[in-house]
Scaffold this motif. Structure first.
Motif: not given
Length: 193
Positions: A151-162
């Motif tokens: 979940h944390e990796k997914k959130e970091r990925l979202k933040e990076g994409v954002s």
């Protein structure tokens, strides 16, 4: 000596004769019985029996039952309890359940052989259950930790994409602003002419 003592002597002689005849008649029977006893003990000594099935997961046998099965076959029993070998595989066992033997079940041995029975105690069963429960808890915690990390990796990925999208928007905005400015400048130069 009188007639009375002759009578006693002949009675004693008659009794001795009767006993002697009895001994003569019984001697072959006694000899035969002795021979049979010796032959039976030699046959029993050389006879072999199989060690019965004493431990099976779906049909547990306790120490008392196993001992009875072995003594019925003319085998001797020694007992050894499992003390510190707790293992999750023992969690479903029953107190004093036989779990192993030496020699192993199904082996042919001479009558009179000593069979060592290994059995489990309630303490080991309890400790085995604790180990099993701890293993399940550890696996569950690892699974939960993995889900958290995913979940944390997914959130970091979202933040990076954002951040990438926002940066791209900003850069595109700058490009359009510059383009508009250049277009206005060109327009202004055309009107001056």
């Amino acid at each position: 000596m009188g007639p009375k003592s002759n009578k006693n002597i002949s009675g004693v002689i008659g009794a001795i004769g009767a006993v002697g005849g009895l001994i003569t008649a019984i001697t072959p029977l006694v000899e035969k019985a002795i021979d049979n006893a010796q032959n039976n003990s030699v046959e029993k000594k050389d006879a072999k029996v199989d060690i019965p099935e004493l431990y099976r997961k779906d049909f547990p046998i306790d120490l008392e039952q196993a001992e009875e099965l072995l003594t019925e076959r003319g085998l001797k029993v020694s007992k050894s309890k499992i003390m510190s070998e707790a293992d999750p595989k023992y969690r479903h066992c029953e107190d004093t359940q036989v779990i192993d033997s030496n020699p192993k079940q199904g082996v042919m041995v001479k009558v009179g052989t000593t069979v060592c029975l290994r059995y489990i105690t309630a303490e080991v069963i309890e400790e085995s259950q604790k180990i099993f429960d701890d293993n399940i808890r550890i696996k569950q915690e690892a699974k939960e930790q993995k889900a958290i990390e995913k979940h944390e990796k997914k959130e970091r990925l979202k933040e990076g994409v954002s951040e990438t999208v926002n940066s791209a928007k900003s850069e595109i905005g700058k490009i359009f602003k510059k383009e508009r400015k250049n277009a206005e400048i060109e327009k202004g130069e055309e009107t001056d002419e």
